[in-house]
Design an enzyme around this catalytic site. Structure first.
Site, PDB file in Angstrom:
ATOM      1  N   LYS A 207      -6.330  -4.495   0.435  1.00 49.51           N
ATOM      2  CA  LYS A 207      -6.310  -3.100   0.891  1.00 49.51           C
ATOM      3  C   LYS A 207      -4.875  -2.609   0.779  1.00 49.51           C
ATOM      4  O   LYS A 207      -4.019  -2.924   1.608  1.00 49.51           O
ATOM      5  CB  LYS A 207      -6.769  -2.942   2.338  1.00 49.51           C
ATOM      6  CG  LYS A 207      -6.979  -1.454   2.697  1.00 49.51           C
ATOM      7  CD  LYS A 207      -6.772  -1.142   4.152  1.00 49.51           C
ATOM      8  CE  LYS A 207      -5.363  -0.775   4.489  1.00 49.51           C
ATOM      9  NZ  LYS A 207      -4.910   0.546   3.945  1.00 49.51           N
TER      10      LYS A 207
ATOM     11  N   CYS B 152      12.047  -3.081   5.753  1.00 48.34           N
ATOM     12  CA  CYS B 152      11.951  -3.822   7.014  1.00 48.34           C
ATOM     13  C   CYS B 152      13.166  -4.718   7.243  1.00 48.34           C
ATOM     14  O   CYS B 152      13.536  -4.989   8.382  1.00 48.34           O
ATOM     15  CB  CYS B 152      10.669  -4.642   7.044  1.00 48.34           C
ATOM     16  SG  CYS B 152      10.446  -5.734   5.630  1.00 48.34           S
TER      17      CYS B 152
ATOM     18  N   GLU C 249       4.120 -10.287   8.120  1.00 47.58           N
ATOM     19  CA  GLU C 249       5.501  -9.896   7.814  1.00 47.58           C
ATOM     20  C   GLU C 249       5.669  -8.516   8.421  1.00 47.58           C
ATOM     21  O   GLU C 249       5.121  -7.542   7.930  1.00 47.58           O
ATOM     22  CB  GLU C 249       5.733  -9.908   6.300  1.00 47.58           C
ATOM     23  CG  GLU C 249       7.211  -9.974   5.930  1.00 47.58           C
ATOM     24  CD  GLU C 249       7.824  -8.591   5.777  1.00 47.58           C
ATOM     25  OE1 GLU C 249       8.493  -8.148   6.739  1.00 47.58           O
ATOM     26  OE2 GLU C 249       7.638  -7.970   4.721  1.00 47.58           O
TER      27      GLU C 249
ATOM     28  N   GLU D 106      12.907  -0.235  15.544  1.00 50.95           N
ATOM     29  CA  GLU D 106      12.944  -0.012  14.101  1.00 50.95           C
ATOM     30  C   GLU D 106      12.687   1.467  13.814  1.00 50.95           C
ATOM     31  O   GLU D 106      11.640   2.004  14.182  1.00 50.95           O
ATOM     32  CB  GLU D 106      11.908  -0.880  13.401  1.00 50.95           C
ATOM     33  CG  GLU D 106      11.965  -0.770  11.900  1.00 50.95           C
ATOM     34  CD  GLU D 106      10.998  -1.722  11.223  1.00 50.95           C
ATOM     35  OE1 GLU D 106      11.401  -2.382  10.243  1.00 50.95           O
ATOM     36  OE2 GLU D 106       9.833  -1.812  11.655  1.00 50.95           O
TER      37      GLU D 106
END
Length: 467
Positions: A168, A277, A243, A374
């Protein structure tokens, strides 16, 4: 509208509904992909389950040959694919070509080699023969920020190990995944070995994570979404690789080349418009050098021209969506409210496109929201420290542990500090990213590793035969 790819064929999705693909530089709809449903996931998983025994028993050299053919075809189409990525997620074309397309082609080729070299490894332990066998049907759920690289980081090792896949891709930037699916089809990957269902995470992603016939889920995305994937997967006790987010620290020690360290740190924080990231979004500088470092960072940030991804002068493209732009703008406002000093950027350029100016904060203290969370945009926080011990404490003082950097007068000094960081990878004095080395994080940055031989191991089960 495009279709989904199941059992070696393109077919319509069950819902018949579409998701618009928007060019973030123009805000115009450039394509549509299906909004897949749970029934589409059922079909794709059934196809992958049926194909698994044949693919698992295919000679590793043959699997490697097909992956190598796919890598060669991706290399040949690199410019076309890079243009697609620049259009549907906004990366400047040069970055889209070199990092977003050519690096994944290299990763595919590397996994072709790994399939040939490690596909049938067996180990004797006393009276036991230890076998490595493919994990089974893998559900791969990937993000929009590196829309081809993150797909390849999952699909390549899964296929190399003998697993079959249901992918996906992110519905926000799905078109590179479609290009890869077309390549797999053209090189003759057996029907059902690779399947792709586009759609939204709460529908398609959750159906994959919860599916009882999926043996393993590999997910890249936010830590919040990763928790949800892990929770759904736990109901059927399937294997999970995650991750997730990061808030990586760039520690500049006294005696380091300050000009080089600051310039490289700004570049790393702003790459892909900060939508990375592993970006070094926190720059830690000794108090004696702090003011100079801030000046150098502001100067470096001024060189990041914001604009059209296809303009050769552009160094900072748009953020991927209006929602992401607004999220980043909210963090910039929050930083100012907390007392951090906005010393560069912070604005939203007028006109079409989801742009945010390259932004630098000084006077950032540990515990501020912009230091802890973040942001996923072109926002750099510069934090002072007094001792190396304090720098390590600050670097380790977030829930994340994905990446980082240390700069020092000598490599040994930098390595000594890097060993104390609770993070998955650390660049030493500007050491280059190595796509054959393991990539992944500590703490809430995830579980497991991607890339190279270490990433390949995630897709095997171990069996002991007592002889």
């Amino acid at each position: 509208m495009r279709q989904i790819y199941v059992r070696g064929s393109w077919t319509g999705a069950a819902s018949g509904e579409a998701v618009d693909v928007v060019d973030p530089a123009t805000e115009k709809v450039v394509d549509q992909v299906p909004a897949g449903a749970a029934a589409d996931v059922d079909s794709a998983v059934a196809a992958a389950r049926e194909a698994f025994p044949g693919w698992a028993s295919t000679a590793p050299a043959e699997r490697g040959k097909l992956l190598r053919s796919a890598a060669d075809l991706l290399q040949a189409r690199a410019e076309q694919v890079a243009r697609t990525i620049a259009t549907d997620m906004g990366a400047p074309y040069g970055l889209a070509l070199k990092v977003q397309t050519l690096m994944p082609a290299g990763v595919l080729a590397d996994h072709a080699r790994l399939a040939e070299e490690h596909g049938e490894a067996e180990t004797r332990v006393g009276n036991s023969l230890v076998l490595r066998e493919p994990a089974g049907v893998v559900g791969a759920i990937t993000p929009w920020n590196y829309p081809l690289h993150q797909v390849v980081c999952k699909v390549a090792p899964a296929l190399a190990a003998g697993c079959t896949v249901v992918l996906k891709p992110s519905e926000v930037a799905p078109l590179a995944a479609y290009a890869l699916a077309e390549i797999f089809h053209e090189v003759g990957l057996p029907a059902g070995v690779f399947n792709m269902v586009s759609g939204r995470g709460p529908v398609v992603g959750e159906a994959i994570a919860a599916h009882p016939d999926v043996d393993m889920v590999s997910f890249t995305g936010s830590t919040r979404a990763g928790r949800r994937v892990a929770a759904l997967a736990s109901e059927t006790v399937k294997r999970v690789a995650l991750e997730l987010g990061g808030k990586s620290a760039n520690i500049i020690l006294p005696g380091a080349d300050l000009g080089t360290a600051v310039k490289a740190g700004v570049a790393n924080a702003f790459v892909n418009s900060g939508q990375t990231c592993s970006a070094w979004t926190r720059m830690l500088v000794h108090r004696d050098l702090y003011d100079e470092a801030v000046e150098r960072a502001v100067d470096a940030a001024s060189a990041y021209t914001v604009g059209d991804p296809f303009d050769p002068e552009t160094r900072l493209g748009p953020l991927v969506s209006a929602a992401q732009r607004d999220r980043v703008a909210g963090y910039i406002t929050r930083g100012q409210e907390e007392g951090a000093r906005l010393v560069a950027g912070g604005g939203l350029p007028p006109g079409p496109g989801y742009y945010v100016e390259p932004t630098v904060f000084a006077g950032v203290e540990p515990g501020m929201v912009i230091e802890q969370e973040e942001i996923f945009g072109p926002v750099l926080s510069i934090i002072p420290y007094t001792t190396a011990d304090q720098a390590v404490e600050i670097a380790n003082g977030t829930p994340y542990g994905l990446a980082g950097a240390v700069w020092a007068h000598t490599q040994d000094e930098a390595v000594a500090v890097a060993r104390r960081l609770r993070t998955g990878q650390v660049a030493i004095n500007g050491g280059r990213f190595n796509p054959a080395a393991p990539f992944g994080g500590y703490k809430q940055s995830g579980i497991g590793r991607e890339l190279g031989e270490f990433g390949l191991q995630e897709y095997f089960e171990l069996k002991s035969l007592q002889l």
